[in-house]
Design an enzyme around this catalytic site. Structure first.
Site, short mmCIF file in Angstrom:
data_model
loop_
_atom_site.label_atom_id
_atom_site.label_comp_id
_atom_site.label_asym_id
_atom_site.label_seq_id
_atom_site.Cartn_x
_atom_site.Cartn_y
_atom_site.Cartn_z
N LYS A 161 0.87 -1.17 0.00
CA LYS A 161 0.00 0.00 0.00
C LYS A 161 0.90 1.22 0.00
O LYS A 161 1.89 1.28 0.73
CB LYS A 161 -0.88 -0.05 1.26
N LEU A 162 0.54 2.19 -0.85
CA LEU A 162 1.34 3.41 -0.97
C LEU A 162 0.51 4.60 -0.53
O LEU A 162 -0.60 4.81 -1.02
CB LEU A 162 1.76 3.60 -2.44
N LYS A 163 1.04 5.36 0.40
CA LYS A 163 0.39 6.63 0.73
C LYS A 163 0.47 7.52 -0.50
O LYS A 163 1.50 7.50 -1.21
CB LYS A 163 1.05 7.27 1.95
N ASP A 188 -3.50 4.80 -0.66
CA ASP A 188 -4.32 5.38 0.41
C ASP A 188 -4.15 6.89 0.36
O ASP A 188 -3.05 7.41 0.55
CB ASP A 188 -3.85 4.84 1.77
N ASN A 190 -5.99 9.15 2.24
CA ASN A 190 -6.32 9.83 3.50
C ASN A 190 -7.07 11.15 3.26
O ASN A 190 -6.72 12.19 3.81
CB ASN A 190 -5.05 10.08 4.33
N GLU A 213 -7.94 3.82 -1.54
CA GLU A 213 -8.47 3.95 -0.18
C GLU A 213 -8.73 5.41 0.16
O GLU A 213 -7.84 6.26 0.00
CB GLU A 213 -7.45 3.32 0.78
N ASP A 238 -12.21 4.06 4.50
CA ASP A 238 -11.52 3.91 5.78
C ASP A 238 -12.11 4.94 6.75
O ASP A 238 -13.08 4.63 7.47
CB ASP A 238 -10.01 4.12 5.56
N LYS A 262 -10.97 -0.60 11.02
CA LYS A 262 -10.03 -0.32 12.10
C LYS A 262 -10.81 -0.34 13.40
O LYS A 262 -11.76 0.46 13.57
CB LYS A 262 -9.38 1.05 11.91
MG LIG Z 1 -6.29 4.55 5.39
#
Ligand SMILES: [Mg+2]
Length: 369
Positions: A161-163, A188, A190, A213, A238, A262
């Site tokens: 997974k890559l931010k 992801d 965010n 994500e 998420d 989560k």
């Molecule tokens: Mg996330």
């Protein structure tokens, strides 16, 4: 079970090197740690909202205050037969799911100790094995990232997974995809984007990502449904999913094809199990994510990741990646990167390391029935 003694702590656990995401950079992971005692047994629960209101509006200090002033008085001296009962008692407290999560996890630890079964079995799993991927934050250079990916894929991690955020997006992804044409990758965001970025987000389809994500606003469902209708890559939610009710709504309006569960964000193991069941009932993929928990929390994540409908490798970072000294003991480790196998001892089977607990406790309070 009767709750005889409760302790709450605010923890600040330093990490080896700064961790950078769309929220900024951090040098420690902040959490709250709860113990529930019922006579001969003590259950532990950790939740890691961070040290500021960035991932969500909740952070360690808000969760400590809500725990002390509102949650402990509701639970101390009570008999609490199930996780659902605990959640019902706490239902009048709006939000503050990280605080509720710490108590909920401590209840499940205590419950599975009393049942003399490992936590993963108490949750309904029959397998003690879960699969995990590896996450890369924003790095100093593409070369550093590519070398890191090369290393973890060689070790055996099944996906990365890559931010992904402005300044670290399509060029980065093109470099990774051209170097690793067959690797399972997802990104992801965010919540770094809005629908005004649709043209860029559509370009992501060419990279054959497993999912994107949380591209849009942290509490949005509707724009994500619009985005999902316009792109081929599956959307994974998420931050937007904080309750089973929101998961139901997201599924109803086709806002996502995956949910990253989560336990801290949704208020504990009990609601996490409900979201897992909703995903199973509606054919939505799901997997587990972490919030930088110590071994106390990562072992909870790993236990949830053994559930039967988890169909994508979860985010359970190896603790040596982050911490100088782990708060939980024993540390969740594996000699087979990409996989964790849980021990078969009763309960969570992880307790705070006394030395780490002493060093990293910022404040603490005890309550007796
Ligand atoms: Mg996330």
């Amino acid at each position: 079970m009767y709750i005889k003694h409760v302790s709450i702590r605010r923890i600040c656990n330093p990490i080896k090197r700064p961790y950078r995401t769309a929220f900024g950079s951090q040098n420690a992971f902040n959490s709250i740690l709860v113990s529930l005692n019922s006579g001969d047994y003590t259950g532990w629960g950790e939740a890691s909202p961070g040290g500021g209101p960035f991932f969500s509006s909740e952070y360690d200090l808000t969760e400590y205050c809500v725990s002390r002033d509102f949650i402990v008085p509701q639970l101390l001296g009570k008999d609490i037969p199930s996780g659902e009962d605990l959640q019902n008692i706490l239902a009048p407290i709006r939000g503050h799911r990280f605080a509720k999560a710490a108590f909920d996890v401590a209840w499940w630890d205590l419950h599975s100790q009393l049942q003399k079964i490992p936590l993963y079995r108490a949750l309904g799993s029959t397998s003690n094995t879960c699969h995990i991927g590896y996450t890369f934050g924003v790095m100093d250079s593409f070369d550093e990232l590519l070398a890191g990916i090369e290393q973890v894929t060689r070790l055996g991690y099944p996906r990365v997974k890559l931010k992904f955020c402005p300044g670290w997006e399509l060029d980065m992804l093109a470099a990774v995809r051209s170097t690793f044409p067959n690797l399972t990758i997802h990104i992801d965001c965010n919540s770094a984007y809005t629908l005004s970025d649709l043209a860029m987000l559509k370009k992501l389809d060419q990279f054959q990502l497993a999912m994107i994500e949380q591209p849009l606003q942290h509490d949005d469902l509707i724009d994500h449904a619009t985005l999902q209708s316009k792109i081929g890559t599956p959307v994974c939610l998420d931050e937007s999913i904080t309750t089973p009710e929101q998961a139901q709504q997201a599924i109803s309006i086709k806002a996502c094809q995956y949910i990253n569960i989560k336990y801290g964000r949704v208020g504990g193991i009990t609601p996490a199990l409900q979201i897992h069941q909703l995903c199973a009932d509606h054919g939505i993929g799901c997997w587990l994510g972490g919030m930088g928990e110590s071994s106390l929390g990562t072992t909870v994540v790993a236990s949830l990741a053994t559930l039967p409908h988890i169909n994508y490798p979860s985010d359970i970072s190896p603790s040596e990646k982050f911490y100088v000294q782990n708060l939980g003991k024993p540390v969740l480790t594996t000699n087979q990167p990409g996989t964790y196998q849980l021990r078969d001892n009763p309960g969570l089977d992880v307790v705070p390391d006394p030395d780490a607990l002493h060093k990293f406790t910022v404040e603490k309070e005890d309550f007796y029935a």
